[in-house]
Design an enzyme around this catalytic site. Structure first.
Site, mmCIF file in Angstrom:
data_model
loop_
_atom_site.group_PDB
_atom_site.id
_atom_site.type_symbol
_atom_site.label_atom_id
_atom_site.label_comp_id
_atom_site.label_asym_id
_atom_site.label_seq_id
_atom_site.Cartn_x
_atom_site.Cartn_y
_atom_site.Cartn_z
ATOM 1 N N PRO A 9 -19.718 47.718 -24.576
ATOM 2 C CG PRO A 9 -22.037 47.802 -24.714
ATOM 3 C CD PRO A 9 -20.807 47.645 -25.558
ATOM 4 C CG ASN A 10 -21.798 47.626 -19.172
ATOM 5 O OD1 ASN A 10 -21.709 48.643 -18.485
ATOM 6 N ND2 ASN A 10 -22.863 47.337 -19.871
ATOM 7 N NE ARG A 17 -20.836 43.254 -17.249
ATOM 8 C CZ ARG A 17 -20.996 43.004 -18.530
ATOM 9 N NH1 ARG A 17 -19.959 42.973 -19.338
ATOM 10 N NH2 ARG A 17 -22.189 42.797 -19.014
ATOM 11 C CE1 TYR A 22 -19.548 38.402 -19.372
ATOM 12 C CE2 TYR A 22 -20.432 39.582 -17.484
ATOM 13 C CZ TYR A 22 -20.589 39.073 -18.759
ATOM 14 O OH TYR A 22 -21.785 39.226 -19.418
ATOM 15 C CG ASN A 71 -17.131 40.645 -26.069
ATOM 16 O OD1 ASN A 71 -18.335 40.835 -26.261
ATOM 17 N ND2 ASN A 71 -16.670 40.046 -24.989
ATOM 18 C CB ALA A 74 -25.368 44.677 -24.156
ATOM 19 C CG HIS A 77 -27.241 40.098 -27.320
ATOM 20 N ND1 HIS A 77 -26.814 38.890 -27.791
ATOM 21 C CD2 HIS A 77 -26.524 40.316 -26.181
ATOM 22 C CE1 HIS A 77 -25.901 38.382 -26.969
ATOM 23 N NE2 HIS A 77 -25.712 39.237 -25.990
ATOM 24 C CG ASP A 84 -26.013 47.175 -41.596
ATOM 25 O OD1 ASP A 84 -26.195 45.952 -41.786
ATOM 26 O OD2 ASP A 84 -26.935 48.013 -41.652
ATOM 27 C CD GLU A 95 -20.766 37.262 -32.280
ATOM 28 O OE1 GLU A 95 -20.984 36.409 -33.173
ATOM 29 O OE2 GLU A 95 -21.670 37.820 -31.647
ATOM 30 C CG HIS A 97 -20.227 36.675 -27.112
ATOM 31 N ND1 HIS A 97 -20.660 37.961 -26.880
ATOM 32 C CD2 HIS A 97 -20.563 36.380 -28.392
ATOM 33 C CE1 HIS A 97 -21.245 38.415 -27.975
ATOM 34 N NE2 HIS A 97 -21.194 37.488 -28.897
ATOM 35 C CB SER A 99 -20.464 34.540 -20.467
ATOM 36 O OG SER A 99 -21.272 35.346 -21.314
ATOM 37 N NE ARG A 104 -24.874 35.411 -19.219
ATOM 38 C CZ ARG A 104 -24.336 36.638 -19.252
ATOM 39 N NH1 ARG A 104 -23.315 36.886 -20.058
ATOM 40 N NH2 ARG A 104 -24.810 37.593 -18.483
ATOM 41 N NE ARG A 108 -27.168 37.841 -20.909
ATOM 42 C CZ ARG A 108 -26.887 39.127 -20.643
ATOM 43 N NH1 ARG A 108 -26.134 39.821 -21.448
ATOM 44 N NH2 ARG A 108 -27.372 39.698 -19.548
HETATM 45 C C1 DQA Z 1 -20.712 39.207 -23.416
HETATM 46 C C2 DQA Z 1 -22.102 38.559 -23.407
HETATM 47 C C3 DQA Z 1 -23.191 39.603 -23.620
HETATM 48 O O1 DQA Z 1 -24.475 38.972 -23.604
HETATM 49 C C4 DQA Z 1 -23.154 40.618 -22.496
HETATM 50 O O2 DQA Z 1 -24.100 41.631 -22.718
HETATM 51 C C5 DQA Z 1 -21.795 41.190 -22.274
HETATM 52 C C6 DQA Z 1 -20.619 40.333 -22.400
HETATM 53 C C7 DQA Z 1 -19.592 38.199 -23.108
HETATM 54 O O3 DQA Z 1 -18.448 38.517 -23.364
HETATM 55 O O4 DQA Z 1 -19.873 37.115 -22.571
HETATM 56 O O5 DQA Z 1 -21.659 42.337 -21.882
HETATM 57 O O6 DQA Z 1 -20.472 39.721 -24.719
#
Ligand code: DQA
Length: 140
Positions: A9-10, A17, A22, A71, A74, A77, A84, A95, A97, A99, A104, A108
């Site tokens: 998401p996002n 953003r 980012y 990735n 959110a 978390h 699963d 995995e 991320h 950031s 943070r 997170r």
């Molecule tokens: C993220 C870190 C997450 O905590 C956050 O909710 C994101 C992006 C990252 O790529 O740094 O949306 O996964």
């Protein structure tokens, strides 16, 4: 080899953003550069803001790819369902991320995915995706 990047998401808003966190590059722009770096591999891409679609995509990727780069944003978390799904498939999952989640907010610092994935890359910006694929192409 074939790899699939899954963004949660996002992350469709990358470039716009919180650019201080980012960056200013959209994922589509980055993906073009990434595909040029790996001309001999196929890199597919899926982004969704919907948890169940991410779970479906992980399930469907099993047996079709040499590795997944996930990735879950959110959902990392919060989502036992995505964790699963990672456990249920035999394809290796890295995995990522963008950031450094450990610098943070406390919420997170924990991810449900870290203990289910082959490894985690955090805080190296978009380069984390490239580094994950370099690891996977070496035959993780
Ligand atoms: C993220 C870190 C997450 O905590 C956050 O909710 C994101 C992006 C990252 O790529 O740094 O949306 O996964």
């Amino acid at each position: 080899m074939q790899f699939l990047i899954i963004n949660g998401p996002n992350l469709n808003l990358l470039g716009k953003r919180q650019p201080e966190l980012y960056g200013r590059t959209s994922f589509e722009e980055y993906l073009e550069a990434l595909r040029r770096l790996f001309p001999n591999h196929r890199i597919d891409y899926f982004q969704s803001n919907i948890e169940g679609e991410i779970i479906d995509t992980i399930q469907q990727a099993d047996g079709k790819y040499h590795g997944l780069v996930l990735n879950a944003a959110a959902y990392s978390h919060t989502s036992i369902g995505i964790a699963d799904a990672v456990t249920a498939v035999s394809v290796p999952v890295i995995e990522v991320h963008i950031s450094n989640i450990y610098r943070r907010e406390n919420f997170r610092h924990f991810t449900y995915l870290a203990s289910r994935c082959t490894g985690t890359i955090a805080g190296l910006g978009l380069r984390g995706y490239e580094l994950a694929i370099r690891y996977l192409e070496s035959g993780a």
